[in-house]
Design a protein around this motif. Structure first.
Motif, mmCIF file in Angstrom:
data_model
loop_
_atom_site.group_PDB
_atom_site.id
_atom_site.type_symbol
_atom_site.label_atom_id
_atom_site.label_comp_id
_atom_site.label_asym_id
_atom_site.label_seq_id
_atom_site.Cartn_x
_atom_site.Cartn_y
_atom_site.Cartn_z
ATOM 1 N N GLU A 165 0.513 -0.870 0.035
ATOM 2 C CA GLU A 165 -0.105 0.222 -0.120
ATOM 3 C C GLU A 165 0.618 1.545 0.165
ATOM 4 O O GLU A 165 1.898 1.645 0.757
ATOM 5 C CB GLU A 165 -0.570 -0.083 1.422
ATOM 6 C CG GLU A 165 -2.437 -0.684 1.103
ATOM 7 C CD GLU A 165 -2.852 -0.075 0.182
ATOM 8 O OE1 GLU A 165 -2.531 1.436 -0.274
ATOM 9 O OE2 GLU A 165 -3.859 -0.988 -0.488
ATOM 10 N N ARG B 244 -6.574 0.086 10.326
ATOM 11 C CA ARG B 244 -7.591 -0.578 9.921
ATOM 12 C C ARG B 244 -8.422 0.961 9.347
ATOM 13 O O ARG B 244 -9.247 0.775 8.066
ATOM 14 C CB ARG B 244 -8.949 -0.594 10.717
ATOM 15 C CG ARG B 244 -8.688 -1.823 11.266
ATOM 16 C CD ARG B 244 -9.959 -2.189 12.661
ATOM 17 N NE ARG B 244 -10.516 -1.703 13.743
ATOM 18 C CZ ARG B 244 -9.838 -1.033 15.007
ATOM 19 N NH1 ARG B 244 -8.638 -1.931 15.309
ATOM 20 N NH2 ARG B 244 -10.187 -0.250 15.977
ATOM 21 N N GLU B 245 -8.299 2.510 9.535
ATOM 22 C CA GLU B 245 -8.851 3.073 8.961
ATOM 23 C C GLU B 245 -8.210 3.284 7.794
ATOM 24 O O GLU B 245 -8.348 4.029 6.264
ATOM 25 C CB GLU B 245 -9.301 4.468 9.826
ATOM 26 C CG GLU B 245 -9.838 4.041 11.078
ATOM 27 C CD GLU B 245 -9.445 5.538 11.783
ATOM 28 O OE1 GLU B 245 -8.574 6.345 11.749
ATOM 29 O OE2 GLU B 245 -10.065 5.510 12.970
ATOM 30 N N GLY C 38 -6.982 -0.558 5.419
ATOM 31 C CA GLY C 38 -8.424 -1.079 5.904
ATOM 32 C C GLY C 38 -7.877 -2.756 5.406
ATOM 33 O O GLY C 38 -8.550 -3.634 6.166
ATOM 34 N N TRP C 39 -7.174 -2.614 7.131
ATOM 35 C CA TRP C 39 -6.891 -4.158 7.316
ATOM 36 C C TRP C 39 -7.771 -5.062 8.915
ATOM 37 O O TRP C 39 -8.227 -3.702 9.246
ATOM 38 C CB TRP C 39 -4.932 -3.777 8.096
ATOM 39 C CG TRP C 39 -5.051 -4.765 8.783
ATOM 40 C CD1 TRP C 39 -4.149 -6.204 7.822
ATOM 41 C CD2 TRP C 39 -5.048 -5.388 10.286
ATOM 42 N NE1 TRP C 39 -4.069 -7.622 9.294
ATOM 43 C CE2 TRP C 39 -4.575 -6.511 10.350
ATOM 44 C CE3 TRP C 39 -5.332 -4.773 11.452
ATOM 45 C CZ2 TRP C 39 -4.205 -7.298 12.099
ATOM 46 C CZ3 TRP C 39 -5.698 -5.240 12.316
ATOM 47 C CH2 TRP C 39 -4.547 -6.210 12.712
ATOM 48 N N ARG C 40 -8.487 -5.679 8.856
ATOM 49 C CA ARG C 40 -9.145 -6.336 9.742
ATOM 50 C C ARG C 40 -8.088 -7.792 10.228
ATOM 51 O O ARG C 40 -8.084 -8.291 9.109
ATOM 52 C CB ARG C 40 -10.547 -6.472 9.115
ATOM 53 C CG ARG C 40 -11.345 -5.085 8.833
ATOM 54 C CD ARG C 40 -11.647 -4.610 9.614
ATOM 55 N NE ARG C 40 -12.217 -3.724 9.840
ATOM 56 C CZ ARG C 40 -12.145 -2.610 9.346
ATOM 57 N NH1 ARG C 40 -10.739 -1.927 8.857
ATOM 58 N NH2 ARG C 40 -12.750 -1.144 8.736
#
Length: 329
Positions: A203, A286-287, A290-292
């Protein structure tokens, strides 16, 4: 940013290194692992690398487009002066050598696995990791895609350390049933930190950033204790030992340690690790990326304990009888 085609992983034979190398290979990445001793594993080639030697050759990075720097001296309680010096030599000076050699070789991406301990800098380990982070992020200023990940306590197959010893004590009936203290601890599954590391490498928005990585759960010691009891097939006792009793036992343990020079079953250090909070916010990764996380401790414990020792989980527990847990929000 394109996916990595060739990667170098320092500390490749470790608890995090092996699953990271395996995941990279599954994506078609050519992996070069490094470590202090030759090892077999999920990599195309392996090079011995001792970060205390004071030199890292740029030729180690020939053909490599991404470096995952995992090698480090682990955190330890009550370290000596020589241990502190090793922390600086490996965690800080070693990272500096890796970064310099990687830049000289023209490596485009570097992902550094630091620790949540770096945020406080209240220990030699935390300070060594924080100084190493600064070196890594300087590379971002010089045009390299450089990212720092700060994982919380990592759990997963092959897991060792204090929580492994806790599970062994519970399994043998020697661990006291703790009360609910309301403390909060952060953790993350090894497969989730692997996914975070690969995402950080790919990313563009991650470059120059520091990301805390946890599974988003707040684990109290009582919750961990109950989860281990369930995974081991033991009933959670209906009674608990009051905290003041544990504090008294810890003080007695301190006295025995001072007089007899042997480590007792419980002392002030071990009690502190059980009752205090160590919670970290991982909302940024996460924000922004977009990792979860996809794992929580309760779901993972049965397989973790079996991976540590086949007979760890009691023979009365059959695979089809493993408890199902709902994932916490």
């Amino acid at each position: 940013m394109t996916e990595s085609r060739s990667a170098l992983v320092t500390g490749a034979s470790g608890f995090l290194g092996r699953p990271l190398c395996r995941a990279l290979q599954s994506r078609g990445v050519t992996v070069r692992g490094t470590g202090r001793q030759v090892a077999e594993g999920p990599w195309s080639e392996f090079e011995c690398l001792d970060l205390t030697n004071g030199f890292v050759s740029a030729s180690l990075f020939d053909g490599v487009d991404t470096v995952f720097h995992l090698a480090a001296k682990a955190h330890a309680i009550g370290t000596s002066r020589s241990d502190d010096e090793q922390l600086q030599a490996i965690n800080f000076d070693g990272t500096r050598l890796i970064v310099q050699a990687a830049r000289q070789a023209g490596v485009g991406r570097l992902i550094f696995i630091s620790s949540v301990k770096a945020s406080a800098e209240d220990s030699p380990y935390g300070r060594s990791k924080r100084r190493a982070e600064e070196v890594v992020l300087e590379s971002h200023q010089l045009g390299m895609h450089a990212v720092v990940l700060r994982p919380a306590l990592i759990y997963g197959p092959g897991w060792k350390g204090n929580l492994y010893r806790m599970a062994a004590s519970i399994d043998s009936g020697r661990f006291p049933p703790l009360p609910e203290l309301g403390n909060c601890r952060s953790m993350v599954h090894v497969e989730d930190i692997v996914r975070a590391a690969i995402l950080a490498a790919e990313e563009p928005a991650a470059s120059g950033r520091i990301y805390v990585v946890t599974d988003g759960q707040a684990y109290s010691t009582r919750r961990i204790y109950s989860a281990m009891c369930s995974a081991l097939g033991r009933k959670v006792p209906p009674w608990t030992i009051p905290l003041f009793v544990l504090r008294s036992a810890a003080m007695l343990g301190d006295l025995c340690e001072a007089v007899l020079r042997v480590e007792p079953p419980i002392n002030s250090r071990s009690l502190k690790s059980l009752v205090e909070s160590e919670y970290y916010d991982s909302s940024l990764i996460r924000e922004e990326l977009g990792w979860r996380s996809v794992h929580v401790l309760e779901d993972s414990l049965p397989d973790i304990l079996k991976s540590l020792r086949p007979d760890f989980v009691r023979s009365s527990i059959r695979e089809e009888q493993k408890p199902n847990y709902e994932r916490a929000d």
